[in-house]
Design a protein around this motif. Structure first.
Motif, PDB file in Angstrom:
ATOM      1  N   ASP A 136       0.783  -1.233   0.176  1.00  0.00           N
ATOM      2  CA  ASP A 136       0.014   0.010   0.085  1.00  0.00           C
ATOM      3  C   ASP A 136       0.759   1.209  -0.138  1.00  0.00           C
ATOM      4  O   ASP A 136       0.555   2.167  -0.743  1.00  0.00           O
ATOM      5  CB  ASP A 136      -0.889  -0.012   1.266  1.00  0.00           C
ATOM      6  CG  ASP A 136      -2.057  -0.955   1.140  1.00  0.00           C
ATOM      7  OD1 ASP A 136      -2.223  -1.517   0.066  1.00  0.00           O
ATOM      8  OD2 ASP A 136      -2.822  -1.268   2.083  1.00  0.00           O
ATOM      9  N   ALA A 153       1.232   3.975  -3.077  1.00  0.00           N
ATOM     10  CA  ALA A 153       0.888   5.595  -2.589  1.00  0.00           C
ATOM     11  C   ALA A 153       2.438   6.286  -3.012  1.00  0.00           C
ATOM     12  O   ALA A 153       2.383   7.323  -3.669  1.00  0.00           O
ATOM     13  CB  ALA A 153       0.508   5.825  -1.258  1.00  0.00           C
ATOM     14  N   ARG A 157     -14.747  11.490  -0.289  1.00  0.00           N
ATOM     15  CA  ARG A 157     -13.852  11.436   0.921  1.00  0.00           C
ATOM     16  C   ARG A 157     -13.813  12.719   1.778  1.00  0.00           C
ATOM     17  O   ARG A 157     -13.926  12.545   3.196  1.00  0.00           O
ATOM     18  CB  ARG A 157     -12.378  11.387   0.371  1.00  0.00           C
ATOM     19  CG  ARG A 157     -11.386  11.936   1.401  1.00  0.00           C
ATOM     20  CD  ARG A 157      -9.939  10.658   1.358  1.00  0.00           C
ATOM     21  NE  ARG A 157      -9.411  10.961   2.814  1.00  0.00           N
ATOM     22  CZ  ARG A 157      -8.781   9.679   3.118  1.00  0.00           C
ATOM     23  NH1 ARG A 157      -8.197   9.050   2.411  1.00  0.00           N
ATOM     24  NH2 ARG A 157      -8.228   9.919   4.498  1.00  0.00           N
ATOM     25  N   ARG A 163      -4.746  12.706  -3.871  1.00  0.00           N
ATOM     26  CA  ARG A 163      -5.198  11.134  -3.886  1.00  0.00           C
ATOM     27  C   ARG A 163      -3.874  10.296  -3.152  1.00  0.00           C
ATOM     28  O   ARG A 163      -4.041   9.570  -2.271  1.00  0.00           O
ATOM     29  CB  ARG A 163      -5.678  10.837  -5.105  1.00  0.00           C
ATOM     30  CG  ARG A 163      -6.746  11.380  -5.600  1.00  0.00           C
ATOM     31  CD  ARG A 163      -7.254  10.810  -6.967  1.00  0.00           C
ATOM     32  NE  ARG A 163      -8.489  11.368  -7.451  1.00  0.00           N
ATOM     33  CZ  ARG A 163      -8.587  12.203  -8.276  1.00  0.00           C
ATOM     34  NH1 ARG A 163      -7.455  12.513  -9.231  1.00  0.00           N
ATOM     35  NH2 ARG A 163      -9.991  12.736  -8.700  1.00  0.00           N
ATOM     36  N   ALA A 192      -3.694   8.594   0.325  1.00  0.00           N
ATOM     37  CA  ALA A 192      -3.453   6.990   0.221  1.00  0.00           C
ATOM     38  C   ALA A 192      -2.459   6.871   0.847  1.00  0.00           C
ATOM     39  O   ALA A 192      -2.407   5.729   1.883  1.00  0.00           O
ATOM     40  CB  ALA A 192      -3.313   6.667  -1.331  1.00  0.00           C
ATOM     41  N   ASP A 198      -3.288   7.126   4.809  1.00  0.00           N
ATOM     42  CA  ASP A 198      -4.076   5.998   5.427  1.00  0.00           C
ATOM     43  C   ASP A 198      -3.332   4.612   5.491  1.00  0.00           C
ATOM     44  O   ASP A 198      -3.526   3.814   6.250  1.00  0.00           O
ATOM     45  CB  ASP A 198      -5.156   5.773   4.425  1.00  0.00           C
ATOM     46  CG  ASP A 198      -6.217   7.026   4.370  1.00  0.00           C
ATOM     47  OD1 ASP A 198      -6.166   7.842   5.332  1.00  0.00           O
ATOM     48  OD2 ASP A 198      -7.262   6.774   3.589  1.00  0.00           O
TER      49      ASP A 198
END
Lengths: 189, 189, 189, 189, 189, 189
Positions: A47, A51, F24, F50, F54, F57
């Motif tokens: 992940d 990103a 979002r 974005r 990302a 998170d």
């Protein structure tokens, strides 16, 4: 001495990675002839990997007034301030390739103030270095030298955001003891 | 972009120099294939030139426990701390040549703490960096890591004196805006 | 407490030294009334000793626009930045002697910005301190204040080269734990 | 060049001062043979003057394990870190007087790490310098070296409080461009 | 976790204190509703306590051009530079109370350069921060921005003296591990 | 004074944003009761927006040994080192909310070394601060204190990666003069 990350964190087997990551890595490998270690080391966390490269591409592939060489120059100068071996060496190679100036990366890494830069390049690096090393002091006056070279607020965002992104990248490379691939050292000299 | 000193101070014509200086320069040129700019820029002041190279030779040619590569490693690491482009690039080339390790100079210049060094080399650079950046704090405890690698007080003098001499050399190169010859950048890669 | 170098490195017997070194030391002793410890400590390495004092003389005895007091002022200010006890105390004494200003050395050592300096002396020390502490940032603009006081490029070389030479000297004194002779502390007050 | 405060703030006529201040100043003058400029410059603000010297006396005249010389040593070392000419010179003189060690003040001002100090004096100055320069990092471990020399928590308070008080004093002297009286420079050498 | 000084030094019982100190503390308690820990911790040393608060009052209660809020702003900004938790939190609360600006203390503590300040407030904090962090460089030019906002030399003394006094206060709070009372954190938000 | 970014860069109208971004932002607004300015300011560049969130998170929502409060503590401590007002204030609020410790955020922002932390929290912040401020010195020894508290290599990656991500975030907030929403200052006190 040849591991991508000096054994500090686990390195995933490339074939074990999700398809989108394998595809991305395959493309880079095809273009460069080898897989840069930043892909190998960061693949440990899919992940974050996704990103990271999405952010990288948003900045480095974005169309704008900054040339590709100017962007790489920002990376090399700010990575030198952070003593990030991986980014100095790998992006130094890319800077040489894009700029066709085989000496410029070593000059910028050593002391950008004495490198063979145009006045515009000097203004870009001054701004980038302020964001990299004392961003809390950035004020309106810092935009003027960029504007004097025809660089807009949007361009200033690009300069500052690249410096900011590599503040992250340099710390991840230092944290993971990421090692530059041997190929980078001699590329485009 | 091709002047040895960026026009900051006058550059003497080599043929106008005293015989001993011409002879020294001729020897270097024969060996290297070109005249390193440090000879050209410092020749502006013959007495200082002679003292500079006498000191250089006393340290760098002295027989002792330090290898030639270790000496050059000290130069590259401490010159990086001083952001001296000339010394990083020129002595980086010499370090590659002596060590036969084509990647080591760029690693040491970027961050010697993450370079591919033996424990002995690491101890040598730790000591050299302390002399280069905060010599007033050097104390007896700093000699112990050198001794743990079989390096004597005489060797410690060598390490410290090379760091000290390049503290001078780096400042002269920065003062005179000395530029590395293009040849150095790609040598021994 | 009375050793020249605090026992860190061997101190040669003066009578064991080569004739040229003994002669040089004898002359200093005759003039000063004692042998400054820098001669005693550095005599441990004759080749380095000769180069060191040749360099020293080339700069400090050179005829030029800088007065002897101005040269010593550069030494005291930059040595204070390097926390070199030997050079602050010994060259502080020489500064008092040359300048006939008994308070100036202590003022320059504490904070040259608040010392009783002429505008020309202030400009000289500003330039010297930049070479001493961040030479990689020296640029063309730094020469202007010197020029405003009638100091040429050659004079600027003198200022910078003295700062550079004492960058070496301070580090050697700190490395060898060189101690000022007691005589220096009270000389010319 | 002879004004107590370089003209930066008004200097009151001593005879215009309130009786308690005149009395205090008269006593100092009687003992020292002259009026130290700190009394003259700070007298501009009588309430601050009274609080300043009350604080000074509470710390410097307090009975405890620290000798008068040790207290002055703290003042000289921390004032050197703050580049406060007045305090280095004036308290350097007092340190020489109390300690009967004519060389110690110049050594402590230049680099206390290389001064001729006992282990206890070294521990005291290490603690004082930490309070002076990075008090936010003081932790329990810093008290251990003092305790190893028989110095209690109360003594540690003395050391730290003197460093703290001169953090104030140094800033007031620098703010007011306070100048040491000429007498201090040569006193007790 | 609730002791005023984290157990580093003894905390006196308030009822054991001399009458003048008990009276002072009672007044503060009446006004604030609790006894701020600075009174409790410093009461360990009555003479220093009295001098400390006499100095504090001489500066903070003095009539002049600076508003009470401006004075507290100086405290918060310079205490942040010294990482003094007690002073940031306690004087942050007082700043909120005096200024009626509930967000200003947190802004000034984080980065006064980006706080919602008037140009006059910015000039005051620039001067205060220079006194707090590099007082040895204060020179005549630093007074000009204050004068541009109608602030006299006397006002500049106030600004600088407050910064200087809290250089002392911050170090005492850090030395004694002084803890802000819980009440301060939420006061006047 | 109430704009999210002090007018330095254009602020998009939320209704003009692409659906995924609006969604979002709507979710955050629903949860918090307002739209944090970081969403508003960074929305100027959708692709970077974005990637930024990302990345955020991936790190902040990832399951692992670090608690949510520990993660926010890392953000507050490292953002304080970078003088980033937005992140100190906004993440300080979140830290208070997650930890149920209303004083902890102000303590960590002022000086984490003196905050009311467990030994584990102290070890986490020491590691995070090293990555934030001198990542090039991170070495194997830095992992040991984490391991002593049962934190694995994966946890160390989390600590370091959060410090690295906020190195980026702090610089973007400082570049864009991002301002904390007023709501954050008083939340969860």
């Amino acid at each position: 001495m040849s591991e991508p990350g000096a054994g500090r964190f686990p390195i995933p087997a490339l074939e074990s990675l999700p398809a989108d990551m394998r595809e991305r890595i395959a493309k880079v490998q095809e273009k460069a002839g080898f897989v840069p270690n930043v892909f190998v080391v960061l693949a440990h966390r899919p992940d974050e990997f996704r990103a990271f490269f999405a952010y990288h591409d948003a900045l480095m592939l974005r169309e704008g007034a900054l040339t590709k060489a100017e962007k790489e120059m920002i990376v090399v100068a700010t990575s030198a301030a952070n003593h990030c071996t991986y980014c100095i060496v790998a992006h130094g190679a890319i800077l040489r390739a894009y700029s066709k100036r085989p000496l410029i990366a070593d000059q910028v890494a050593a002391n950008y103030l004495k490198a063979d830069l145009s006045a515009r390049e000097k203004a870009i690096l001054d701004f980038a270095m302020k964001v990299a090393t004392e961003s809390h002091r950035v004020d309106e006056a810092d935009f003027a030298p960029l504007e004097a070279h025809g660089l807009s607020r949007e361009d200033a965002w690009d300069v500052g955001a690249i410096a900011a992104f590599f503040a992250l990248s340099n710390r991840m490379a230092n944290l993971t003891a990421m090692r530059p691939n041997a190929e980078f050292y001699s590329m485009a000299r």
